[in-house]
Write a protein that holds these residues in place. Structure first.
Motif, PDB file in Angstrom:
ATOM      1  N   TYR A  29      -7.166   4.091  -7.920  1.00 58.13           N
ATOM      2  CA  TYR A  29      -6.188   3.512  -6.995  1.00 58.13           C
ATOM      3  C   TYR A  29      -6.892   3.047  -5.713  1.00 58.13           C
ATOM      4  O   TYR A  29      -6.621   1.951  -5.217  1.00 58.13           O
ATOM      5  CB  TYR A  29      -5.063   4.503  -6.663  1.00 58.13           C
ATOM      6  N   ALA A  30      -7.802   3.870  -5.200  1.00 59.17           N
ATOM      7  CA  ALA A  30      -8.534   3.502  -3.982  1.00 59.17           C
ATOM      8  C   ALA A  30      -9.347   2.223  -4.200  1.00 59.17           C
ATOM      9  O   ALA A  30      -9.422   1.365  -3.317  1.00 59.17           O
ATOM     10  CB  ALA A  30      -9.436   4.648  -3.536  1.00 59.17           C
TER      11      ALA A  30
ATOM     12  N   VAL B 159       0.839  -1.201   0.000  1.00 61.09           N
ATOM     13  CA  VAL B 159       0.000   0.000   0.000  1.00 61.09           C
ATOM     14  C   VAL B 159       0.871   1.247   0.000  1.00 61.09           C
ATOM     15  O   VAL B 159       0.645   2.188  -0.761  1.00 61.09           O
ATOM     16  CB  VAL B 159      -0.981   0.001   1.203  1.00 61.09           C
ATOM     17  N   THR B 160       1.925   1.245   0.827  1.00 62.07           N
ATOM     18  CA  THR B 160       2.845   2.380   0.864  1.00 62.07           C
ATOM     19  C   THR B 160       3.527   2.551  -0.481  1.00 62.07           C
ATOM     20  O   THR B 160       3.679   3.670  -0.979  1.00 62.07           O
ATOM     21  CB  THR B 160       3.902   2.178   1.970  1.00 62.07           C
TER      22      THR B 160
ATOM     23  N   LEU C 292       1.571   6.639  -6.808  1.00 63.24           N
ATOM     24  CA  LEU C 292       0.444   7.531  -7.071  1.00 63.24           C
ATOM     25  C   LEU C 292       0.863   8.990  -6.874  1.00 63.24           C
ATOM     26  O   LEU C 292       0.610   9.846  -7.727  1.00 63.24           O
ATOM     27  CB  LEU C 292      -0.728   7.182  -6.146  1.00 63.24           C
ATOM     28  N   ILE C 293       1.534   9.267  -5.766  1.00 64.99           N
ATOM     29  CA  ILE C 293       1.995  10.631  -5.475  1.00 64.99           C
ATOM     30  C   ILE C 293       3.052  11.062  -6.488  1.00 64.99           C
ATOM     31  O   ILE C 293       3.036  12.199  -6.983  1.00 64.99           O
ATOM     32  CB  ILE C 293       2.512  10.727  -4.023  1.00 64.99           C
TER      33      ILE C 293
ATOM     34  N   GLY D  73       2.369   1.620  -3.427  1.00 64.44           N
ATOM     35  CA  GLY D  73       1.365   2.125  -4.364  1.00 64.44           C
ATOM     36  C   GLY D  73       1.116   3.614  -4.181  1.00 64.44           C
ATOM     37  O   GLY D  73       1.017   4.367  -5.152  1.00 64.44           O
ATOM     38  N   LEU D  74       1.018   4.047  -2.921  1.00 65.58           N
ATOM     39  CA  LEU D  74       0.830   5.479  -2.643  1.00 65.58           C
ATOM     40  C   LEU D  74       2.023   6.296  -3.124  1.00 65.58           C
ATOM     41  O   LEU D  74       1.868   7.394  -3.643  1.00 65.58           O
ATOM     42  CB  LEU D  74       0.592   5.706  -1.153  1.00 65.58           C
TER      43      LEU D  74
ATOM     44  N   SER E  14       1.348  11.868  -9.796  1.00 64.37           N
ATOM     45  CA  SER E  14       0.576  13.108  -9.646  1.00 64.37           C
ATOM     46  C   SER E  14       1.494  14.322  -9.641  1.00 64.37           C
ATOM     47  O   SER E  14       1.227  15.322 -10.324  1.00 64.37           O
ATOM     48  CB  SER E  14      -0.255  13.074  -8.361  1.00 64.37           C
TER      49      SER E  14
ATOM     50  N   CYS F  64      -6.336  -0.755  -5.009  1.00 65.25           N
ATOM     51  CA  CYS F  64      -5.009  -0.735  -4.380  1.00 65.25           C
ATOM     52  C   CYS F  64      -4.566  -2.117  -3.892  1.00 65.25           C
ATOM     53  O   CYS F  64      -3.370  -2.389  -3.831  1.00 65.25           O
ATOM     54  CB  CYS F  64      -4.952   0.291  -3.248  1.00 65.25           C
TER      55      CYS F  64
ATOM     56  N   LEU G 293      -6.830   8.750  -8.589  1.00 68.89           N
ATOM     57  CA  LEU G 293      -6.944   8.543  -7.140  1.00 68.89           C
ATOM     58  C   LEU G 293      -8.097   7.596  -6.814  1.00 68.89           C
ATOM     59  O   LEU G 293      -7.941   6.665  -6.015  1.00 68.89           O
ATOM     60  CB  LEU G 293      -7.134   9.885  -6.422  1.00 68.89           C
TER      61      LEU G 293
END
Length: 192
Positions: free
Chosen positions: A69-70, A4-5, A11-12, A7-8, A15, A73, A66
């Protein structure tokens, strides 16, 4: 780093890359431009997905990313997320290049987002979540409506350009192919 970390992080990173490109690099340098691709600027096949017509276009695409992804994820682990996005971006750019010869320019992540949606729906089906079938039905209806309206929608007014419905179809098709490949590969791993 947990999945999850990870993936975030991706994503960040994506972006921020889109925001930095939007505010610092003129679209003329990165958008899909058939004439310039013909002259050897092949990177535009990928970077056209990162260019946006205006801030609303960028914000719509990043919010869609976003939300997707949610939703998915659980399936987007480690390097899988950026690899999937890269493959979808290449597929959309090449698909426009090969199958839409009248398209002279293209900008935006919407084709990639359609691919990510279909890939995620396939992952839901693979994990026996029946919502995946409803998502596939929903995207099929949306693609039909895209084709029927020819790209004229409220979103077209907001982004200041006609929506390239072909990119949605290409992205969805690429997401379906990659989703099926994932099913085959995971089935192969289980049998081993």
């Amino acid at each position: 780093m947990s999945s999850v970390t990870s993936g975030l992080f991706w994503l960040i990173t994506l972006s921020l890359a889109c925001l930095i490109l939007f505010f610092t690099v003129p679209n003329d340098l990165i958008s899909f431009n058939r004439v310039l691709i013909d002259q050897g600027e092949g990177w535009r096949i990928i970077t056209g997905n990162l260019a946006h017509t205006n801030l609303w276009h960028l914000l719509l695409n990043l919010s869609g990313l976003l939300v997707l992804y949610a939703l998915f994820c659980d399936y987007l682990q480690d390097w899988g997320f950026p690899l999937l996005l890269a493959l979808l971006a290449i597929a959309v750019g090449l698909g426009i290049w090969l199958y839409y010869p009248h398209t002279q320019w293209y900008m935006g992540l919407s084709g990639v987002l359609h691919g990510l949606f279909v890939w995620g729906a396939m992952a839901d089906i693979r994990h026996r979540r029946h919502s995946g079938w409803l998502m596939l039905l929903g995207i099929a209806i949306k693609l039909w409506l895209d084709h029927y309206t020819g790209g004229d929608s409220p979103a077209a007014m907001l982004i200041g350009a006609r929506v390239h419905t072909g990119s949605h179809l290409i992205g969805a098709g690429a997401g379906l192919v990659l989703g099926l490949l994932t099913v085959v590969i995971s089935g192969w791993r289980v049998r081993r």
